[in-house]
Structure formats: structure tokens, C-alpha cells
Write an enzyme that holds these catalytic residues in place. Sequence first.
Site, PDB file in Angstrom:
ATOM      1  N   ASP A 133       0.832  -1.211   0.000  1.00 16.04           N
ATOM      2  CA  ASP A 133       0.000   0.000   0.000  1.00 16.04           C
ATOM      3  C   ASP A 133       0.863   1.257   0.000  1.00 16.04           C
ATOM      4  O   ASP A 133       0.512   2.253  -0.634  1.00 16.04           O
ATOM      5  CB  ASP A 133      -0.917   0.000   1.228  1.00 16.04           C
ATOM      6  CG  ASP A 133      -2.076  -0.957   1.063  1.00 16.04           C
ATOM      7  OD1 ASP A 133      -2.456  -1.245  -0.086  1.00 16.04           O
ATOM      8  OD2 ASP A 133      -2.611  -1.429   2.084  1.00 16.04           O
ATOM      9  N   GLY A 134       1.987   1.201   0.723  1.00 12.67           N
ATOM     10  CA  GLY A 134       2.892   2.352   0.768  1.00 12.67           C
ATOM     11  C   GLY A 134       3.392   2.712  -0.626  1.00 12.67           C
ATOM     12  O   GLY A 134       3.487   3.895  -0.983  1.00 12.67           O
ATOM     13  N   GLU A 144      -4.306  10.210   4.413  1.00 12.67           N
ATOM     14  CA  GLU A 144      -4.605  11.168   5.465  1.00 12.67           C
ATOM     15  C   GLU A 144      -3.602  12.302   5.482  1.00 12.67           C
ATOM     16  O   GLU A 144      -2.535  12.226   4.894  1.00 12.67           O
ATOM     17  CB  GLU A 144      -4.597  10.511   6.858  1.00 12.67           C
ATOM     18  CG  GLU A 144      -3.240  10.193   7.469  1.00 12.67           C
ATOM     19  CD  GLU A 144      -2.593   8.941   6.921  1.00 12.67           C
ATOM     20  OE1 GLU A 144      -1.571   9.097   6.207  1.00 12.67           O
ATOM     21  OE2 GLU A 144      -3.069   7.840   7.162  1.00 12.67           O
ATOM     22  N   ALA A 202      -3.910  11.176  21.499  1.00 11.90           N
ATOM     23  CA  ALA A 202      -3.659  11.460  22.914  1.00 11.90           C
ATOM     24  C   ALA A 202      -3.991  12.898  23.319  1.00 11.90           C
ATOM     25  O   ALA A 202      -3.101  13.710  23.586  1.00 11.90           O
ATOM     26  CB  ALA A 202      -2.198  11.138  23.259  1.00 11.90           C
ATOM     27  N   THR A 256      -8.525   2.766   7.166  1.00 14.83           N
ATOM     28  CA  THR A 256      -7.991   1.489   7.659  1.00 14.83           C
ATOM     29  C   THR A 256      -6.497   1.590   7.988  1.00 14.83           C
ATOM     30  O   THR A 256      -5.895   0.603   8.381  1.00 14.83           O
ATOM     31  CB  THR A 256      -8.194   0.372   6.617  1.00 14.83           C
ATOM     32  OG1 THR A 256      -7.729   0.865   5.350  1.00 14.83           O
ATOM     33  CG2 THR A 256      -9.643  -0.039   6.494  1.00 14.83           C
ATOM     34  N   ALA A 257      -5.911   2.766   7.788  1.00 12.55           N
ATOM     35  CA  ALA A 257      -4.473   2.922   8.040  1.00 12.55           C
ATOM     36  C   ALA A 257      -4.266   3.574   9.419  1.00 12.55           C
ATOM     37  O   ALA A 257      -4.772   3.069  10.424  1.00 12.55           O
ATOM     38  CB  ALA A 257      -3.847   3.722   6.898  1.00 12.55           C
TER      39      ALA A 257
HETATM   40  P1  NAP Z   1       4.451   2.017   6.847  1.00 12.76           P
HETATM   41  O1  NAP Z   1       4.900   2.538   8.151  1.00 12.76           O
HETATM   42  O2  NAP Z   1       5.174   0.906   6.237  1.00 12.76           O
HETATM   43  O3  NAP Z   1       2.878   1.666   6.895  1.00 12.76           O
HETATM   44  C1  NAP Z   1       2.252   1.127   7.937  1.00 12.76           C
HETATM   45  C2  NAP Z   1       1.293   0.046   7.457  1.00 12.76           C
HETATM   46  O4  NAP Z   1       0.105   0.655   6.949  1.00 12.76           O
HETATM   47  C3  NAP Z   1       1.838  -0.832   6.352  1.00 12.76           C
HETATM   48  O5  NAP Z   1       1.524  -2.165   6.700  1.00 12.76           O
HETATM   49  C4  NAP Z   1       1.053  -0.390   5.135  1.00 12.76           C
HETATM   50  O6  NAP Z   1       0.858  -1.431   4.196  1.00 12.76           O
HETATM   51  C5  NAP Z   1      -0.259  -0.052   5.771  1.00 12.76           C
HETATM   52  N1  NAP Z   1      -1.159   0.804   5.017  1.00 12.76           N
HETATM   53  C6  NAP Z   1      -0.891   1.900   4.255  1.00 12.76           C
HETATM   54  N2  NAP Z   1      -2.032   2.424   3.781  1.00 12.76           N
HETATM   55  C7  NAP Z   1      -3.036   1.636   4.241  1.00 12.76           C
HETATM   56  C8  NAP Z   1      -4.449   1.677   4.107  1.00 12.76           C
HETATM   57  N3  NAP Z   1      -5.051   2.634   3.416  1.00 12.76           N
HETATM   58  N4  NAP Z   1      -5.174   0.721   4.730  1.00 12.76           N
HETATM   59  C9  NAP Z   1      -4.594  -0.236   5.455  1.00 12.76           C
HETATM   60  N5  NAP Z   1      -3.269  -0.331   5.623  1.00 12.76           N
HETATM   61  C10 NAP Z   1      -2.504   0.611   5.029  1.00 12.76           C
HETATM   62  O7  NAP Z   1       4.379   3.241   5.829  1.00 12.76           O
HETATM   63  P2  NAP Z   1       3.771   3.189   4.351  1.00 12.76           P
HETATM   64  O8  NAP Z   1       3.680   1.787   3.854  1.00 12.76           O
HETATM   65  O9  NAP Z   1       4.505   4.183   3.576  1.00 12.76           O
HETATM   66  O10 NAP Z   1       2.271   3.688   4.578  1.00 12.76           O
HETATM   67  C11 NAP Z   1       1.995   4.990   4.934  1.00 12.76           C
HETATM   68  C12 NAP Z   1       0.832   4.992   5.863  1.00 12.76           C
HETATM   69  O11 NAP Z   1       1.190   4.399   7.104  1.00 12.76           O
HETATM   70  C13 NAP Z   1       0.395   6.375   6.253  1.00 12.76           C
HETATM   71  O12 NAP Z   1      -0.397   6.960   5.257  1.00 12.76           O
HETATM   72  C14 NAP Z   1      -0.349   6.095   7.540  1.00 12.76           C
HETATM   73  O13 NAP Z   1      -1.721   5.835   7.288  1.00 12.76           O
HETATM   74  C15 NAP Z   1       0.253   4.818   8.056  1.00 12.76           C
HETATM   75  N6  NAP Z   1       0.858   5.039   9.358  1.00 12.76           N
HETATM   76  C16 NAP Z   1       0.346   4.344  10.399  1.00 12.76           C
HETATM   77  C17 NAP Z   1       0.795   4.548  11.687  1.00 12.76           C
HETATM   78  C18 NAP Z   1       0.175   3.763  12.783  1.00 12.76           C
HETATM   79  O14 NAP Z   1      -0.691   2.943  12.495  1.00 12.76           O
HETATM   80  N7  NAP Z   1       0.568   3.997  14.009  1.00 12.76           N
HETATM   81  C19 NAP Z   1       1.812   5.464  11.921  1.00 12.76           C
HETATM   82  C20 NAP Z   1       2.339   6.160  10.830  1.00 12.76           C
HETATM   83  C21 NAP Z   1       1.837   5.942   9.553  1.00 12.76           C
HETATM   84  P3  NAP Z   1       2.050  -1.968   3.243  1.00 12.76           P
HETATM   85  O15 NAP Z   1       2.928  -2.793   4.118  1.00 12.76           O
HETATM   86  O16 NAP Z   1       1.309  -2.775   2.233  1.00 12.76           O
HETATM   87  O17 NAP Z   1       2.766  -0.787   2.662  1.00 12.76           O
HETATM   88 MN    MN Z   2       4.819   0.075   3.726  1.00 13.53          MN
END
Ligand code: NAP
Ligand code: MN
Length: 267
Positions: A51-52, A125, A188, A164-165
Amino acid sequence: MAERKNLYFFYKKDKELQEKLNPLFDLAVENGFHIVDSAEDANIIVSVGGDGMFLQAVRQTGFRQDCLYTGIKHAGADAGLYCDFNMEHFNEMVESMKYEELEVRRFPVIEANVNNSSSFYCLNEVSIRSSLIKTISLHVYIDDLHFESFRGDGLIVATPTGSTAYNKSISGAVVDPKIPCFQVSELASLNNNRFRTLGSSFILGGERKLVLQMEQDGNDYPIIGVDNEALPIRNMTDITITLSDRIVKTIKLKNNSYWERVKRTFL
Ligand code: NAP
Ligand code: MN
């Protein structure tokens, strides 16, 4: 979809992946598709990764409106929320593109305007987080109504597909992308006599305008993230978030609905 024949593959260029992709490219060409070297010439942009990577493909090609996007997940892994296809089953993708067994799905995008100057599109987001050990303070306005004053680690404003992210990790609701809206969730929050927030996530209709005004109290240099990129903007005074008139069009296989993918990913 017959006229959509130019494919651009967006992936991390390493030798191992390139070798795995070559047979896929051959198969696409045998079936009448063209592999183009520049995203500008494409009518279908295919990300390979997770997804990233899909988020990066959309961002780096400028949220194209005249193009379809799709994602292929690396071999072995389950399909991601944005990745309908799997490398091992690439033939399925080619066959269905050829025989037009695909449907187009439209995902809402939000637009964030920072300090009344630069605008950014987000498919997942916009996140505003303290970059220091101290809390940040944001005044939240909905359509010019002062709604609440937030003090805490930050706020996340998510699209339906972004729900969902990050949004989900902080107990936001999962939202059907057929609903044009965006969701605000807290990181928080402090709650006391000076700062009182709703405490739960809330979802705004597509016509609303959300303004987050940053208290200029010294900790006004937050990290502003649009999907998986941090903005190089230092001081923030305010950010205005609306639903964009842009959408991201993706191709989906029949019988692979959003809720099927949510179930497959989380349940
Ligand atoms: P990452 O840190 O590798 O992503 C975190 C996880 O979120 C990965 O498993 C990614 O899937 C998954 N993901 C991304 N978009 C998603 C969606 N729309 N629905 C469900 N899962 C999703 O960073 P990244 O892969 O570049 O993804 C960026 C996204 O990470 C940001 O947009 C943000 O939403 C999310 N994020 C989450 C947190 C948290 O949950 N605490 C913190 C920071 C950012 P893949 O492994 O397939 O890439
Ligand atoms: Mn990723």
C-alpha cells in the site's frame, strides 16, 4: 476499457524485482498492452509493492485524473487495501483487463492547504503531530464554527480509504469509500478545564471545511504528513482541509469489494 493499453509500472528498481517483473511485462505485451517508460504516456499506472508503494505511485504521478491506478502486491503476501492483484496471479490481471472484467472504483481524496499558501492532495490522510516532546495546541473550526481546542500529540484527518491505516490504529471507524467524507481522530488529547475535546472520532460530510489553527506558543513546528511523506514546511499557522474535486480511479476485479478486502486484511 479497450483503449487503455499503455501500462506504466511504478516500483523500486532493484535487480531481483526487475527479474521477476520481466515475465510479467512479456505477458502484458503478448496480450496487446504497451509498457511505457514515462508515467505521462500511461493510461494505467501499476504500482508493485504494498500500500505504501501505491500511495507513492499516486503522489509521484500527480493524482492523475485521466488515468487508472492499480496495485500489485509482492509475491506471497495478501492483497493490500489498495493492491487488488498479486504478482503470482498477474495473468488474472491481464486476462481481466483484456476481457474488460474490471470495474472502475473511485476513491475520495482530501486537499490540505497549509498557511493559506500550498495545497497538497492526500489519499490516506493528513497528519499533524508534535515534533517535540511537548504537546501541540490546535483550534478546530468546522465551517468557521469554533468546535474545540485540542492539546495533545496531534490530529489525523483521514479519507475513507485511509480509514484502515493510521486512523484505525487510533480507534477511528472504518468508512465505506462510497461515502464522500473525511474523518478527524485524536492522538492522545489532554482533557482539562482549558482544553476540552470531543474525545471520539468524527466524520465530516464532503461539503464541510475543517480548519486547524495552530496556537503560536513556541511548539508550532509540527510534523505535517501527507500520506507517507512529511512536508518540508516548518512553522504552521493553520491548515484548511476539504474534500478535493479530484478522485483516484482504480481498477478492481469483479467480486473484490472494499468490504471483502477489509475482511481479508483484518478478520
Ligand atoms: P508504513 O509505516 O510501512 O505503513 C504502515 C502500514 O500501513 C503498512 O503495513 C502499510 O501497508 C499499511 N497501510 C498503508 N495504507 C493503508 C491503508 N489505506 N489501509 C490499510 N493499511 C494501510 O508506511 P507506508 O507503507 O509508507 O504507509 C503509509 C501509511 O502508514 C500512512 O499513510 C499512515 O496511514 C500509516 N501510518 C500508520 C501509523 C500507525 O498505524 N501507528 C503510523 C504512521 C503511519 P504496506 O505494508 O502494504 O505498505
Ligand atoms: Mn509500507
